[in-house]
Structures are given as structure tokens and as C-alpha cells.
Design a protein around this motif. Sequence first.
Motif, PDB file in Angstrom:
ATOM      1  N   UNK A 250       0.842  -1.206   0.000  1.00  0.00           N
ATOM      2  CA  UNK A 250       0.000   0.000   0.000  1.00  0.00           C
ATOM      3  C   UNK A 250       0.874   1.253   0.000  1.00  0.00           C
ATOM      4  N   UNK A 251       1.973   1.187   0.752  1.00  0.00           N
ATOM      5  CA  UNK A 251       2.900   2.325   0.876  1.00  0.00           C
ATOM      6  C   UNK A 251       3.565   2.637  -0.472  1.00  0.00           C
ATOM      7  N   UNK A 255      -2.462   0.607  -4.565  1.00  0.00           N
ATOM      8  CA  UNK A 255      -3.607   0.048  -5.276  1.00  0.00           C
ATOM      9  C   UNK A 255      -4.064  -1.227  -4.574  1.00  0.00           C
ATOM     10  N   UNK A 256      -5.387  -1.483  -4.514  1.00  0.00           N
ATOM     11  CA  UNK A 256      -5.841  -2.780  -4.021  1.00  0.00           C
ATOM     12  C   UNK A 256      -5.251  -3.873  -4.906  1.00  0.00           C
ATOM     13  N   UNK A 291       7.133  -8.096  -9.983  1.00  0.00           N
ATOM     14  CA  UNK A 291       5.733  -7.699 -10.153  1.00  0.00           C
ATOM     15  C   UNK A 291       5.402  -6.498  -9.293  1.00  0.00           C
ATOM     16  N   UNK A 292       5.897  -6.511  -8.048  1.00  0.00           N
ATOM     17  CA  UNK A 292       5.668  -5.378  -7.136  1.00  0.00           C
ATOM     18  C   UNK A 292       6.356  -4.120  -7.661  1.00  0.00           C
ATOM     19  N   UNK A 293       7.577  -4.289  -8.178  1.00  0.00           N
ATOM     20  CA  UNK A 293       8.323  -3.147  -8.733  1.00  0.00           C
ATOM     21  C   UNK A 293       7.575  -2.571  -9.940  1.00  0.00           C
ATOM     22  N   UNK A 304      -2.139   6.679 -10.510  1.00  0.00           N
ATOM     23  CA  UNK A 304      -3.349   5.927 -10.169  1.00  0.00           C
ATOM     24  C   UNK A 304      -3.458   5.577  -8.684  1.00  0.00           C
ATOM     25  N   UNK A 305      -2.419   5.776  -7.895  1.00  0.00           N
ATOM     26  CA  UNK A 305      -2.514   5.418  -6.476  1.00  0.00           C
ATOM     27  C   UNK A 305      -3.792   6.012  -5.888  1.00  0.00           C
ATOM     28  N   UNK A 306      -4.508   5.209  -5.090  1.00  0.00           N
ATOM     29  CA  UNK A 306      -5.758   5.712  -4.502  1.00  0.00           C
ATOM     30  C   UNK A 306      -5.499   6.789  -3.457  1.00  0.00           C
TER      31      UNK A 306
END
Length: 311
Positions: A250-251, A255-256, A291-293, A304-306
Amino acid sequence: MAELQTIVNEIHQALLPRLGEGKVADYIPQLARVDPKKFGIAVIDIHGRVYKAGDCDEPFSIQSVSKVFTLTLALGKHGETTWNRVGREPSGSAFNSIVQLEHENGKPRNPFINAGAIAISDLVMSGHTPREAIGEIVRFVQYLADDETIAIDPDVARSETATGYRNFALANFMKSFGKLDHAVDHVLGVYFHQCALAMSCTQLARAALFLANNGKNPLTGHTVVSSQRARRINALMLTCGHYDGSGDFAYHVGLPGKSGVGGGIMAVAPGRASVAVWSPGLNQVGNSLLGSVALEMLAARTGWSIFGTQH
């Protein structure tokens, strides 16, 4: 939005020199055979436009990403009573921890750790044989992705059944607390088969589109869940979707999302797009390292971060 394809291409190019980083899950023998240098990314916006790169159309074992789909099914069958069986809080301990389960009288902390997903499989089985429940899960995912070719990898299912001692322990433990309605081996049969679903990044992004679009699949026009339920599933993905790496995800990404030890991550930018990435090498907490990167790069480039855009 041609620039989105440019962003996806640039992320792919930037990560090419790093392919193979992380550690492939080897406790499921069949997963240990996967080429660690694979990398795919697919983004589908809510208008149905697809942006993709790399090994985005090669099926892989989605593993725990499937837990989002079975939770959606269980909520459809049981509504809010689902939460009598599983909690909605981050676990803070390993995804297959038994300690927490004992401490909390057999009620799993959330539906995305193994114990929670086993409890959800039990709910999905209501009134079904294991074979019927597995068929229902496969058909539901096919319906979400609008793709009848999606199937379970039988070799992975067998591999998981043969080595899933910890999951047998978790299920027996919950059964001892009266938290499972069905026979342990039946529930685990459903659980192992759902985890053995094989999907590509493109298929996975398509299946997640309803969560990006208030519960409605924009490609088929089908309403899958209410907008409120879509929001709640997204909230759970944000807080619990990456095991004890959920806060970090999240940090950095905002994104969910839901990860699986097959190296896949499905993520949602509400109101904008759904995303799937695949890179088999995992970080220390069992989430795809590259994938996280890739998702962090995508969130930074698209804003796009919420939690708001980065400056």
C-alpha cells in the motif's frame, strides 16, 4: 490512451535486465519448475482497451489470487454472514500461520490467508459435492474473464495435495473448533484446485475488471456484485492482499491487489483499470519481486494510487 502502452513497454524494458530476481516458490514442486525469467504485464481500462507486454498471454498458476474470486462467490451465496467465519483484519503473521488461529479460536483473521481461504472454500461448497464446487469456481472465473478456455492445471493440483501438510493442519484445526461444515479432505480438495487455476496476465486483468468498474463488467455489461461490495472487496485487497507485506505494498503502490506464490499479482485502479503482472521470483514475504516493482512504476507513472498522485 496510447501513452499507456508506452508506459507498459517502458516498464517491461526497464525490468528486462532484472529478470530472474527473487526466489521461485519451491515448496510446491510443480511451481519450482517455472522459468524464473518470465515476466508479463497486462492493463485493461474500463473501456476494454488492452495494453500489454512480455509474457502476458502465457498461463501461470494464479495460486492465492484465486481467493478474491472465491470470496466474491461466497459473499454472493452467504452475504454478510460470511464474516461470521472469517475476519477482515490484516494478519501480521505468515500466510500459513497456525499460531494466530489457535489464539483466535479457529476463526481466521481474513479471507486471503490460507486458513481464511480454506474457510471460504467450505462456504462455497454449501450444498455441493467437491467436484460441483470446483466446477462452479472455474465457471465463475471463465464468466468474469469472458473466456471459456481457462482451466485448472491438474499437475499443480496434484503437487499441492501431495505436499500441503500445513494446509491439512490448518483445516483440521478449524474443524476441531467447529469452523468447517464439510469433511476436511473435501474442503482441501476444493481449495487446492482453485489455487491451481492457470491464467495469463491478460485473462486475469479481464477477470478483475468488475472490481475496477463498481462491480459491473464493462465488456459484457454484466453486474457481478453491487458497487458497495466491489468497494469492500477492494478494501480487503488493499489491507490484506499481500500477506504481511500488505502495508508495504500500500505504501509503495497504493492500489488494491492480491498476490499469489505463482508470481502473479492482480491489482485494481478503481474507476480506471485492472492490472495483472507475473514474475515468478518472490520477495521475502512471498510476493512477486519484479511484479511489485512493476506496479510501483505503473502507479507512479499514471498517478493511479488511490492515495493521490505523486509529485
